[in-house]
Design a protein around this motif. Structure first.
Motif, PDB file in Angstrom:
ATOM      1  N   GLN A   1      30.036  48.893  50.745  1.00 53.08           N
ATOM      2  CA  GLN A   1      30.829  50.019  50.248  1.00 53.08           C
ATOM      3  C   GLN A   1      30.679  51.237  51.164  1.00 53.08           C
ATOM      4  OE1 GLN A   1      29.321  50.074  46.161  1.00 53.08           O
ATOM      5  NE2 GLN A   1      31.344  49.512  45.405  1.00 53.08           N
TER       6      GLN A   1
ATOM      7  N   CYS B   1      32.820  50.525  54.185  1.00 51.07           N
ATOM      8  CA  CYS B   1      34.229  50.703  53.823  1.00 51.07           C
ATOM      9  C   CYS B   1      34.572  52.197  53.728  1.00 51.07           C
ATOM     10  CB  CYS B   1      34.507  49.986  52.497  1.00 51.07           C
ATOM     11  SG  CYS B   1      36.233  50.071  51.949  1.00 51.07           S
TER      12      CYS B   1
ATOM     13  N   LEU C   1      41.819  48.405  53.660  1.00 50.58           N
ATOM     14  CA  LEU C   1      40.576  49.039  53.203  1.00 50.58           C
ATOM     15  C   LEU C   1      40.610  49.310  51.706  1.00 50.58           C
ATOM     16  CD1 LEU C   1      39.938  51.513  56.152  1.00 50.58           C
ATOM     17  CD2 LEU C   1      38.561  49.507  55.550  1.00 50.58           C
TER      18      LEU C   1
ATOM     19  N   ARG D   1      42.202  47.551  49.464  1.00 47.46           N
ATOM     20  CA  ARG D   1      41.996  46.259  48.795  1.00 47.46           C
ATOM     21  C   ARG D   1      40.519  45.868  48.832  1.00 47.46           C
ATOM     22  NH1 ARG D   1      47.074  43.180  51.718  1.00 47.46           N
ATOM     23  NH2 ARG D   1      48.728  43.871  50.287  1.00 47.46           N
ATOM     24  N   TRP D   2      39.892  46.092  49.979  1.00 48.93           N
ATOM     25  CA  TRP D   2      38.467  45.759  50.124  1.00 48.93           C
ATOM     26  C   TRP D   2      37.620  46.618  49.177  1.00 48.93           C
ATOM     27  CZ3 TRP D   2      34.887  47.057  54.813  1.00 48.93           C
ATOM     28  CH2 TRP D   2      33.719  46.280  54.735  1.00 48.93           C
ATOM     29  N   SER D   3      37.922  47.901  49.124  1.00 49.06           N
ATOM     30  CA  SER D   3      37.180  48.804  48.243  1.00 49.06           C
ATOM     31  C   SER D   3      37.294  48.367  46.781  1.00 49.06           C
ATOM     32  CB  SER D   3      37.703  50.229  48.404  1.00 49.06           C
ATOM     33  OG  SER D   3      37.056  51.115  47.512  1.00 49.06           O
TER      34      SER D   3
ATOM     35  N   SER E   1      37.940  45.343  45.685  1.00 46.49           N
ATOM     36  CA  SER E   1      37.224  44.082  45.523  1.00 46.49           C
ATOM     37  C   SER E   1      35.714  44.305  45.430  1.00 46.49           C
ATOM     38  CB  SER E   1      37.547  43.154  46.696  1.00 46.49           C
ATOM     39  OG  SER E   1      36.819  41.948  46.608  1.00 46.49           O
ATOM     40  N   LEU E   2      35.178  45.214  46.253  1.00 47.70           N
ATOM     41  CA  LEU E   2      33.749  45.513  46.203  1.00 47.70           C
ATOM     42  C   LEU E   2      33.361  46.149  44.874  1.00 47.70           C
ATOM     43  CD1 LEU E   2      33.215  46.896  49.821  1.00 47.70           C
ATOM     44  CD2 LEU E   2      32.260  44.768  48.878  1.00 47.70           C
TER      45      LEU E   2
ATOM     46  N   GLU F   1      34.769  38.187  53.339  1.00 50.33           N
ATOM     47  CA  GLU F   1      35.801  39.178  53.040  1.00 50.33           C
ATOM     48  C   GLU F   1      35.697  40.370  53.990  1.00 50.33           C
ATOM     49  OE1 GLU F   1      37.648  41.380  49.112  1.00 50.33           O
ATOM     50  OE2 GLU F   1      35.466  41.144  49.244  1.00 50.33           O
ATOM     51  N   ALA F   2      34.453  40.784  54.302  1.00 51.62           N
ATOM     52  CA  ALA F   2      34.264  41.895  55.237  1.00 51.62           C
ATOM     53  C   ALA F   2      34.833  41.543  56.607  1.00 51.62           C
ATOM     54  CB  ALA F   2      32.772  42.231  55.351  1.00 51.62           C
TER      55      ALA F   2
ATOM     56  N   SER G   1      37.140  39.331  57.360  1.00 51.22           N
ATOM     57  CA  SER G   1      38.600  39.242  57.288  1.00 51.22           C
ATOM     58  C   SER G   1      39.234  40.629  57.310  1.00 51.22           C
ATOM     59  CB  SER G   1      39.000  38.496  56.012  1.00 51.22           C
ATOM     60  OG  SER G   1      40.398  38.469  55.859  1.00 51.22           O
ATOM     61  N   THR G   2      38.632  41.567  56.565  1.00 51.01           N
ATOM     62  CA  THR G   2      39.178  42.928  56.518  1.00 51.01           C
ATOM     63  C   THR G   2      39.061  43.611  57.870  1.00 51.01           C
ATOM     64  OG1 THR G   2      38.584  43.125  54.169  1.00 51.01           O
ATOM     65  CG2 THR G   2      39.011  45.168  55.365  1.00 51.01           C
TER      66      THR G   2
END
Length: 335
Positions: free
Chosen positions: A260, A263, A292, A294-296, A298-299, A322-323, A325-326
């Motif tokens: 996090q 990100c 970013l 979407r990643w945030s 998901s986290l 996932e990290a 891939s992002t």
């Protein structure tokens, strides 16, 4: 008696000048909410208090040091009670030792009901009574409602101090019945000096503080858990490679917190701001804001189950995948 954190002396003196029956000490983790709450309780119950705190040598201070004070009730999740050296009641201790159940990660409603009964009894040492709740956000709705009535109409000479690292999770009715106090951020110089006193090399203190977002207690925890500035600086590149070993020594919650922070800093750079947790030279070019975001999200979802993952190893692999891939997704387009 553990010395009070140096940046808490002024807040303690300020709080001791206030009058009331319930306080809520709030702020981010690592600033010392629990330490300040305990210092308040010690001073209120001390036989020879000063404007700067408890005397540290009277019978009341000693009773708190050995966790046997009859007029202090500490409410915590059982895992926190055990970690901080507070005794459990006989039945809870027996149930855990007999493997009937695991230590609770929430403040149990049975403990809160015992605290309500404690608040109604006469003070044993004649200096009033104190109920300390930490972390207060670990009360579920039933537990919080059991406390609410006593907060509204306290019986006798009892004071409450709630300490929280996520005060927004508390019921509004709980917050409204407490005097709120937000802990100040410690000055960098004080934080670095304190870390040096705890044995952290001066060369590492600044980088560890940065990695902890300026929270000295969190920086010390990282140092004692084997965290190093070099390992932290290499984390973004390790995630870009999909290197699970870079997070292998972290529990799922810690790993999610680290990701996090990564990100967050990439989001900051993407908007033209300075990173907070990493040195900008150690960060890759940020992907698109959409990736970013979407990643945030998901986290944040992963954090809700971090304390009881189905399989910690598989969870770490999924987080790193996932990290990677992002970080390898397309960068934002320039006009």
């Amino acid at each position: 008696m553990t010395p009070l954190l140096p940046w808490l002396h002024d807040p303690l003196a300020e709080l001791l000048r206030q009058r009331g029956h319930a306080w809520l000490l709030q702020g981010p983790s690592g600033l010392g909410q629990y330490e300040l709450a305990l210092a308040l309780a010690r001073t209120w119950l001390c036989e020879q208090p000063t404007g700067q705190g408890a005397c540290g040598h009277c019978g009341s201070c000693h009773a708190i040091d050995v966790r046997t004070h009859a007029d202090l009730c500490v409410l915590m999740p059982e895992v926190a009670m055990m970690e901080l050296g507070w005794p459990l009641d006989e039945k809870s201790q027996a149930d855990i030792e007999d493997k009937k159940r695991k230590p609770s990660k929430e403040i149990r409603v049975e403990a809160m009901r015992d605290a309500v009964g404690f608040a109604q009894r006469t003070s044993a040492r004649g200096r009033g009574k104190v109920v300390l709740v930490y972390p207060a956000e670990r009360m579920n709705a039933i537990t919080a409602n059991a406390l609410l009535k006593t907060l509204e109409e306290p019986v006798g000479d009892v004071r409450f101090v709630l300490a929280s690292e996520a005060a927004w999770q508390l019921l509004p009715t709980i917050r409204s019945r407490c005097i709120g106090y937000t802990l100040p951020w410690p000055a960098t110089e004080k934080a670095q000096a304190w870390l040096a006193e705890q044995g952290v090399p001066a060369a590492d203190a600044d980088a560890l503080l940065r990695a902890a977002g300026g929270r000295p207690s969190d920086a010390l925890r990282q140092a004692r858990n084997g965290g190093s500035p070099k390992g932290w600086a290499l984390l973004p590149k390790a995630m870009a490679r999909g290197d699970v070993a870079a997070l292998a020594d972290q529990a799922p919650r810690q790993a999610i917190d680290s990701l996090q922070k990564l990100c967050h800093d990439l989001m900051a750079i993407g908007q033209g701001a300075a990173p907070r947790f990493f040195d900008e030279a150690d960060l890759p070019k940020p992907p698109s804001s959409l990736a970013l975001a979407r990643w945030s999200k998901s986290l944040a979802a992963a954090a809700r189950t971090a304390e009881h993952p189905f399989n910690a190893g598989l969870m770490l692999e999924a987080l790193v995948s996932e990290a990677r891939s992002t970080l390898h997704s397309a960068p934002p387009r320039r006009p």
